[in-house]
Design a protein around this motif. Structure first.
Motif, short mmCIF file in Angstrom:
data_model
loop_
_atom_site.label_atom_id
_atom_site.label_comp_id
_atom_site.label_asym_id
_atom_site.label_seq_id
_atom_site.Cartn_x
_atom_site.Cartn_y
_atom_site.Cartn_z
N ASP A 1 18.50 -13.80 0.92
CA ASP A 1 18.49 -15.11 1.56
C ASP A 1 17.03 -15.51 1.79
O ASP A 1 16.32 -14.86 2.57
CB ASP A 1 19.24 -15.03 2.89
CG ASP A 1 19.26 -16.35 3.63
OD1 ASP A 1 18.76 -17.36 3.07
OD2 ASP A 1 19.76 -16.39 4.77
N VAL B 1 15.68 -17.81 3.52
CA VAL B 1 15.36 -18.13 4.91
C VAL B 1 15.09 -16.85 5.69
O VAL B 1 14.11 -16.75 6.46
CB VAL B 1 16.50 -18.93 5.57
CG1 VAL B 1 16.22 -19.13 7.06
CG2 VAL B 1 16.64 -20.29 4.88
N ILE C 1 26.41 -26.85 10.11
CA ILE C 1 25.16 -27.51 9.69
C ILE C 1 25.52 -28.83 9.00
O ILE C 1 26.43 -28.88 8.17
CB ILE C 1 24.38 -26.59 8.73
CG1 ILE C 1 23.91 -25.34 9.49
CG2 ILE C 1 23.19 -27.32 8.12
CD1 ILE C 1 23.13 -24.36 8.65
N TYR D 1 19.58 -29.87 3.88
CA TYR D 1 20.09 -28.52 4.17
C TYR D 1 20.57 -27.78 2.93
O TYR D 1 20.96 -26.63 3.01
CB TYR D 1 21.20 -28.60 5.21
CG TYR D 1 20.69 -29.00 6.58
CD1 TYR D 1 19.98 -28.10 7.35
CD2 TYR D 1 20.89 -30.28 7.08
CE1 TYR D 1 19.47 -28.46 8.59
CE2 TYR D 1 20.41 -30.66 8.32
CZ TYR D 1 19.69 -29.74 9.07
OH TYR D 1 19.21 -30.10 10.29
N ASP E 1 22.18 -25.74 0.17
CA ASP E 1 23.36 -24.88 0.13
C ASP E 1 23.84 -24.47 1.52
O ASP E 1 24.95 -23.92 1.66
CB ASP E 1 23.07 -23.61 -0.68
CG ASP E 1 22.78 -23.93 -2.14
OD1 ASP E 1 23.19 -25.01 -2.60
OD2 ASP E 1 22.13 -23.10 -2.82
N TYR E 2 23.02 -24.71 2.54
CA TYR E 2 23.42 -24.30 3.89
C TYR E 2 24.30 -25.35 4.57
O TYR E 2 24.89 -25.08 5.63
CB TYR E 2 22.18 -24.05 4.75
CG TYR E 2 21.30 -22.95 4.22
CD1 TYR E 2 21.59 -21.61 4.47
CD2 TYR E 2 20.19 -23.23 3.44
CE1 TYR E 2 20.79 -20.60 3.97
CE2 TYR E 2 19.38 -22.22 2.93
CZ TYR E 2 19.69 -20.90 3.20
OH TYR E 2 18.90 -19.90 2.70
N GLN F 1 27.84 -24.84 6.64
CA GLN F 1 28.02 -23.50 7.18
C GLN F 1 28.15 -23.54 8.70
O GLN F 1 27.53 -24.36 9.37
CB GLN F 1 26.85 -22.60 6.77
CG GLN F 1 26.77 -22.29 5.30
CD GLN F 1 25.67 -21.29 4.99
OE1 GLN F 1 25.03 -20.73 5.88
NE2 GLN F 1 25.43 -21.05 3.70
N VAL G 1 27.51 -22.76 12.47
CA VAL G 1 26.28 -22.49 13.21
C VAL G 1 26.59 -21.56 14.39
O VAL G 1 27.53 -21.81 15.15
CB VAL G 1 25.64 -23.79 13.75
CG1 VAL G 1 24.37 -23.46 14.52
CG2 VAL G 1 25.33 -24.74 12.61
N TYR H 1 17.15 -27.38 12.16
CA TYR H 1 17.66 -26.03 11.93
C TYR H 1 16.69 -25.25 11.05
O TYR H 1 16.08 -25.82 10.13
CB TYR H 1 19.04 -26.08 11.27
CG TYR H 1 20.15 -26.56 12.16
CD1 TYR H 1 20.67 -25.74 13.15
CD2 TYR H 1 20.67 -27.85 12.02
CE1 TYR H 1 21.71 -26.19 13.97
CE2 TYR H 1 21.70 -28.30 12.83
CZ TYR H 1 22.22 -27.46 13.81
OH TYR H 1 23.23 -27.90 14.62
N ALA I 1 17.37 -23.29 8.76
CA ALA I 1 17.84 -23.30 7.37
C ALA I 1 17.25 -24.46 6.58
O ALA I 1 17.16 -24.39 5.34
CB ALA I 1 19.36 -23.37 7.34
#
Length: 523
Positions: free
Chosen positions: A2, A4, A346, A352, A354-355, A358, A360, A451, A453
């Motif tokens: 990942d 991030v 998110i 954002y 691909d995040y 998702q 949170v 965020y 991400a």
């Protein structure tokens, strides 16, 4: 893989390592300036020796701090470009002030101080050192301003999804920044004081071990000399005992200042980031008690897996509300509030990638925040306790002949550094999942948040991020070895390591001697 997570590890490792140098620069620089002030006022040679010895160690640390700090500037643009775009309009002013005003003030006057021995008058030479120290303090303030805006955004309005600064004064006088800055300076003084105390204790112990100094029947020191070794005369003893006493008192004062400013920060934290406060206490439910010891499953972040073993009733309420009865909201109360205000997932926004979508988790990693908070308090207290003992133990002019205490004094140097690092890890990781935390208090700007991400550079692959993480970790590890070797070398060498003129027999040390080689001091 990942990106991030890898990016966070990269920035965390480099930042924590860099911050080991920062508090020592801020704290030891002040103490060196005080020592040179005493020399300028009295003309006493012991203050000159102390200034040059501690100044040499200060320079080693300062240069290494500059070298490790430069990398972070590149990380903003390369690994965290989306973050840089988001905060750029706000951070531009304080970071430009830091570079153009503070850093150049600091580095220019430090250069004048290094090469000004014997070339500037005593007062002018002292003045340039104080200017360098003040420049470092100003530099630290602008950095804290930028960081505190991420904790508590003020002085902006949102334009096309980005914060635009509307009030530079609000940014510079952010109450979070003022509290964090005073707390940071107090912690830095604790680091400089412990450094001075520990090394001075070591040299006093060596003098006793070598039979140079003894004690009489009442325990008072009898100062001796070993004229066969450069610098080990009666003035040498005066350097170390004065340094130890100054370091001890500075450590005690710093601890009091840390406690006061920390209390102010805790109250602001409750208002602005209540989830961080709850996580720091492993407080799953509302209550008033401060947890002394809570245990749980290390890799779990669920309240069902934690159990409080020791707690002090009412203390948490006192830290937050200055009374013993008002309850502090726990994690289980705050989670629904966060989800209602900021959403449970998110946002579905291109930034954002691909995040988006998702779930949170608004609860920071509890094991890190909980123990980071306690390591900060615990190691800070240990350093202050040893400083208080050192002041008592050396009241008759020297240290005990105990080898254990001598080793403890050296290991004790690490205590405030651990406390400082733990405090910053707690502060930054407690802000997750945000890199720019939203305002929960009444004096902030609503709608300003980012965020973590969304902050990472979209064009940088996880593989490239991992490579840079490994490379920088190895590089910084090498720099750490270099710094330790240099610090240990000059610390062991004593005053003579910073004043080669002491090795020339029959020549009295002098700051103004025309034959003094300033390059030997600088390099």
């Amino acid at each position: 893989m990942d990106p991030v997570l890898i990016g966070r590890w990269q920035f965390g490792i480099t930042t924590v390592y860099h911050f080991w140098m920062v508090p020592l620069t801020l704290g030891l620089g002040l103490l060196v300036a005080i020592l040179q002030t005493m020399y300028t006022r009295t003309g006493d040679e012991k203050w000159l020796r102390a200034t040059k010895f501690w100044g040499k160690l200060f320079l080693v640390n300062f240069i290494m701090g500059v070298a490790t700090g430069i990398v972070q500037e590149f990380q903003f643009g390369m690994a965290w470009s989306e973050y840089s775009k988001f905060v750029g309009d706000v951070f531009g002013a304080p970071l430009a002030m830091e570079a153009l005003i503070a850093f150049f003030l600091e580095s220019t006057f430090l250069g004048l101080w290094i090469f000004g021995w014997g070339r500037l008058s005593k007062r002018a030479h002292l003045t340039v050192l104080w200017c360098a120290v003040i420049g470092a303090w100003i530099s630290a303030y602008f950095i804290i301003v930028a960081n505190s805006w991420m904790q508590h955004p003020v002085g902006v309005e949102m334009v096309d999804g980005r914060p635009v600064m509307t009030d530079i004064w609000a940014v510079l006088t952010n109450n979070t920044a003022i509290a964090a800055y005073t707390h940071t300076l107090a912690g830095a003084l604790a680091c400089g004081a412990a450094f001075m105390l520990g090394i001075a204790w070591y040299h006093l112990y060596r003098r006793r071990k070598d039979g140079i100094d003894t004690v009489d029947e009442k325990g008072r020191v009898v100062v001796g000399e070993d004229l066969a070794v450069p610098g080990r005369d009666k003035k040498d003893h005066a350097v170390w005992i004065k340094s130890l006493r100054i370091g001890g008192w500075a450590a005690v004062i710093a601890f009091v200042a840390v406690a006061i400013t920390g209390d102010i920060q805790a109250k602001l934290m409750y208002e602005q980031q209540p989830m961080k406060m709850a996580s720091a206490e492993a407080a799953c439910t509302d209550g008033t008690s401060f947890s002394v010891l809570t245990i749980g499953i290390p890799d779990s972040n669920h309240c069902d897996d934690t159990k409080t073993l020791i707690e002090v009733p009412g203390l948490l309420s006192f830290l937050v509300h200055t009374n013993f009865t008002d309850e502090v909201p726990g994690v289980q109360t705050l989670l629904p509030e966060y989800e209602e205000k900021f959403g449970g997932v998110i946002p579905d926004d291109p930034m954002y990638r691909d995040y988006a979508g998702q779930k949170v988790d608004y609860q920071p990693l509890m094991i890190v925040t909980y123990w980071g908070f306690r390591f900060m308090i615990g190691f800070g207290s240990l350093g202050a306790l040893f400083a208080a003992y050192a002041l008592f133990a050396t009241r008759k002019g020297t240290v005990p002949s105990s080898k254990f205490l001598a080793h403890l004094s050296l290991w004790g140097i690490a205590a405030p550094f651990i406390a400082n690092s733990a405090g910053w890890v707690f502060t930054e990781m407690g802000r997750q999942p945000f890199v720019v935390a939203p305002n929960m208090g009444e004096d902030g700007v609503d709608g300003v948040m980012l965020y973590t991400a969304a902050a990472i550079s979209p064009s940088v692959s996880a593989g490239a991020m991992l490579f840079s993480l490994v490379a920088l970790t190895l590089l910084y590890g090498g720099l750490m070895v270099v710094e330790f070797i240099l610090i240990i070398k000059y610390a062991r060498g004593g005053v003579a390591a910073a004043m080669p003129e002491l090795e020339t027999s029959g020549r009295k040390p002098s700051a103004e001697h025309e034959d003094d080689d300033v390059l030997s001091f600088a390099y």
